[in-house]
Design an enzyme around this catalytic site. Structure first.
Site, PDB file in Angstrom:
ATOM      1  N   HIS A 188       0.830  -1.215   0.000  1.00  0.00           N
ATOM      2  CA  HIS A 188       0.000   0.000   0.000  1.00  0.00           C
ATOM      3  C   HIS A 188       0.859   1.258   0.000  1.00  0.00           C
ATOM      4  O   HIS A 188       0.495   2.264  -0.580  1.00  0.00           O
ATOM      5  CB  HIS A 188      -0.931   0.007   1.205  1.00  0.00           C
ATOM      6  CG  HIS A 188      -2.013  -1.004   1.086  1.00  0.00           C
ATOM      7  ND1 HIS A 188      -3.032  -0.870   0.177  1.00  0.00           N
ATOM      8  CD2 HIS A 188      -2.220  -2.161   1.722  1.00  0.00           C
ATOM      9  CE1 HIS A 188      -3.825  -1.908   0.283  1.00  0.00           C
ATOM     10  NE2 HIS A 188      -3.365  -2.716   1.202  1.00  0.00           N
ATOM     11  N   GLU A 427     -10.290 -10.330 -21.787  1.00  0.00           N
ATOM     12  CA  GLU A 427      -9.132 -10.592 -20.926  1.00  0.00           C
ATOM     13  C   GLU A 427      -8.837 -12.074 -20.774  1.00  0.00           C
ATOM     14  O   GLU A 427      -8.032 -12.472 -19.949  1.00  0.00           O
ATOM     15  CB  GLU A 427      -9.284  -9.903 -19.560  1.00  0.00           C
ATOM     16  CG  GLU A 427     -10.583 -10.136 -18.850  1.00  0.00           C
ATOM     17  CD  GLU A 427     -10.726  -9.314 -17.571  1.00  0.00           C
ATOM     18  OE1 GLU A 427      -9.759  -8.714 -17.095  1.00  0.00           O
ATOM     19  OE2 GLU A 427     -11.845  -9.289 -17.030  1.00  0.00           O
ATOM     20  N   ASP A 451      -4.899  -9.124 -17.166  1.00  0.00           N
ATOM     21  CA  ASP A 451      -5.294 -10.529 -17.090  1.00  0.00           C
ATOM     22  C   ASP A 451      -5.002 -11.264 -18.396  1.00  0.00           C
ATOM     23  O   ASP A 451      -4.638 -12.442 -18.370  1.00  0.00           O
ATOM     24  CB  ASP A 451      -6.791 -10.647 -16.741  1.00  0.00           C
ATOM     25  CG  ASP A 451      -7.011 -10.528 -15.240  1.00  0.00           C
ATOM     26  OD1 ASP A 451      -6.207 -11.113 -14.492  1.00  0.00           O
ATOM     27  OD2 ASP A 451      -7.957  -9.843 -14.826  1.00  0.00           O
ATOM     28  N   CYS A 498      -7.921  -1.139 -21.496  1.00  0.00           N
ATOM     29  CA  CYS A 498      -7.952  -0.504 -20.169  1.00  0.00           C
ATOM     30  C   CYS A 498      -6.947  -1.121 -19.208  1.00  0.00           C
ATOM     31  O   CYS A 498      -6.872  -0.728 -18.048  1.00  0.00           O
ATOM     32  CB  CYS A 498      -9.356  -0.524 -19.582  1.00  0.00           C
ATOM     33  SG  CYS A 498      -9.948  -2.188 -19.298  1.00  0.00           S
TER      34      CYS A 498
HETATM   35  C1  PEP Z   1      -7.067  -6.097 -16.687  1.00  0.00           C
HETATM   36  O1  PEP Z   1      -7.141  -7.287 -16.351  1.00  0.00           O
HETATM   37  O2  PEP Z   1      -6.279  -5.674 -17.564  1.00  0.00           O
HETATM   38  C2  PEP Z   1      -7.924  -5.076 -16.043  1.00  0.00           C
HETATM   39  C3  PEP Z   1      -7.992  -3.847 -16.490  1.00  0.00           C
HETATM   40  O3  PEP Z   1      -8.626  -5.445 -14.935  1.00  0.00           O
HETATM   41  P1  PEP Z   1      -7.987  -5.681 -13.475  1.00  0.00           P
HETATM   42  O4  PEP Z   1      -6.580  -5.166 -13.505  1.00  0.00           O
HETATM   43  O5  PEP Z   1      -8.882  -4.944 -12.551  1.00  0.00           O
HETATM   44  O6  PEP Z   1      -8.078  -7.175 -13.369  1.00  0.00           O
HETATM   45 MG    MG Z   2      -8.831  -8.027 -15.185  1.00  0.00          MG
END
Ligand code: PEP
Ligand code: MG
Length: 540
Positions: A188, A427, A451, A498
């Protein structure tokens, strides 16, 4: 001059004096007490004071570093009410007739050791949290005030390790950088340092006699110069000035288009974890929100957030974004994001387990509550819904049926709502391979490269031992991104990224050449990515 190596958790240059941060005198005396009832009451009162302090820290962190990072203090408040922890302390006071300070210290040590011995990285990290809350209660019992930084001039804070509560309590105007001996990239404190825009190094083996000496933190190269030679200091002063100039220059990009030299435009949106991150989104001039990780609303609560609570959060974000697109990702818990009140079973392979959309489809009452809240909030802005961890067309069809039911119920109740685009996260390799079919079902795709890299390369994203081979630039990942864009576009489905890769400016040109429509990045990266977009010619 001495040059020490560390691991950088946030870039930047800091020049100043070292201040070695030592935790208060934690020697706790052990003595017999006569009146156990009075001692139990003393402990109870100290616990309540500690919780009040944590409440104030939460508010401070909320204002300074956002909801996601502030949440740790809510977790600490909850830990102080943990029955096993409290009963263990009460038991020592009652049965051994020992003082509260000693009972708290002993219990804190044994719980901390128990967590440290666990296999699960998340649980291991809780070890420091138990220590932190126990030290807080002991300080209250000993009549000490909240710890703070004493130096008058801004300093490089050097410490064995820093707890989040210590980090956030420091007066930010007095901290030039953090350098710690321990800690991990995902701690953190590292996350807070990044959000606070302060250079930070971990794993740096400093000496205690360095206190008060001049030093330089090179957060770009993970180096710590102690008593730097004059010419080195000159060099870094220039680098630091260049950083300042760069930041100023980036501010000038506010209000400008995300357009390449050859005229290609791309949407640049921001990723958020909660309502309080919207300020940073607006400050950095993002065109919208490309990923609202709604699970943080669940992670920050001690029971299921109600439809009304969720509706208020989504409505606030929609209103503050004033008509700009806001993409809310439905609940993505499980794996590394565990929520106690869901009572999920312990799994051998949680990243591939009962998580995200799998939970929502198996427990539709939880899913419907969230969908109702989002769809109702869509009346107050431009909201889209995005579903995580999709692997099949069947899942998408089931989801669309549930959305239809929710809308029908709202119609029957005369509750208004707006147009809501629906999209999915890409993903999993399965979603990539059937993206031609999925594209017929939805309005947009958002590629979750975090992911997608994990599942494509079969590398656990949580395992620090594999950090060096977790490679989002792998040709397999890049080919998948290209394939998803092509399949999406054939069916008029727009495509964005994203995951963390979206802010990797070494790939921006390639992404635009592939035809990507959107990049969604952490708010602090918006202007840097905009600068890159405006400097490239995709024809070359
Ligand atoms: C990802 O898996 O790229 C994503 C944006 O989601 P998270 O990082 O929240 O799993
Ligand atoms: Mg993800």
């Amino acid at each position: 001059m001495e040059v020490l190596n560390g691991k950088s958790v946030f870039g930047g240059i800091a020049i100043g004096k070292i201040s070695i941060y030592r935790k208060g005198d934690e020697q706790v005396k052990r003595y017999k007490i006569e009146d156990t009832a009075a001692e139990l009451a003393r402990f109870e009162a100290a616990k309540e004071t500690a919780k009040e302090q944590l409440g104030k820290l939460y508010e401070k962190a909320l204002a300074e570093v956002g909801e996601v990072n502030a949440m740790i203090f809510e977790v600490h408040q909850m830990m102080l009410d943990d029955l096993d922890y409290v009963e263990a302390i009460q038991n020592i006071i009652e049965t051994q007739q020992l003082n509260a300070e000693y009972a708290v210290a002993t219990t804190g040590d044994s719980f901390s050791e128990m967590f440290a011995a666990m296999d699960d990285d998340y649980m291991k990290a809780r070890s420091a949290d138990v220590k932190d809350i126990s030290n807080r209660v002991i300080s209250v019992l000993q009549g000490k005030n909240d710890a703070g930084l004493t130096s008058d001039e801004p300093v490089i804070v050097v410490a064995d390790d820093l707890a989040p509560s210590e980090t956030v309590q420091m007066d930010k105007s007095k901290v030039l950088a953090f350098v710690t001996r321990h800690g991990s990239t995902n701690s953190h404190t590292a996350i807070l340092a990044r959000t606070m825009n302060i250079p930070a190094l971990i794993g740096c083996n400093y000496d205690d006699d360095m206190d008060g000496k001049n030093a330089i933190v090179d957060g770009y190269n993970g180096l710590f110069y102690v008593e730097p030679e004059h010419n080195i200091e000159e060099e870094f002063l220039k680098k630091k000035q260049a950083d300042i100039d760069k930041k100023r220059m980036l501010q000038e990009l506010k209000g400008k288009d995300n357009i390449t030299l050859d005229g290609k435009k791309i949407n640049l949106y921001a990723n958020i974890g909660g309502v309080n991150d919207v300020g940073a989104v607006l400050q950095n001039d993002a065109g919208g929100i490309g990923l609202f990780r709604s699970e943080f609303l669940y992670l920050g609560a001690d029971t299921f957030p109600t439809e009304e609570e969720q509706f208020n959060a989504y409505k606030q974000v929609a209103e503050r974004m004033a008509g700009k697109k806001v993409i809310i990702r439905t609940l993505d818990i499980g794996a590394d994001k565990q929520v106690d009140y869901f009572n999920l079973d312990k799994e051998d392979n949680p990243a591939m387990g009962y998580r995200a959309i799998r939970i929502c489809l198996a427990q539709p009452e939880i899913f419907k509550t969230q969908l109702r809240a989002i769809i109702r909030a869509s009346y107050y802005g431009t909201l889209s819904i995005m579903y995580p961890m999709i692997i099949s067309v069947d899942e998408v069809r089931q989801i669309k049926e549930i959305v239809k039911e929710v809308k029908k119920e709202l119609d029957e109740q005369g509750i208004p709502y707006g147009e809501v685009e629906q999209g999915i996260m890409i993903e999993t390799p399965a979603a990539v391979m059937i993206s031609d079919l999925l594209a017929k079902e939805v309005d947009f795709f958002s590629i979750g490269t975090n992911d997608l890299t994990q599942y494509t390369l079969a590398i656990d994203r949580q395992n620090p031992k594999l950090d060096n081979i977790y490679d989002s630039h792998h040709e397999a990942v890049l080919r998948m991104i290209k394939m998803v864009i092509e399949n999406g576009h054939k069916e008029n489905c727009w495509v964005g990224i994203c995951g963390e890769l979206a802010s990797d400016t070494s790939l921006t040109k390639q992404f635009i050449q592939m035809g990507l429509d959107e990049l969604s990045v952490s708010p602090t990266f918006i202007l840097k990515v905009r600068e890159t977009i405006r400097s490239i010619d995709t024809t070359k």
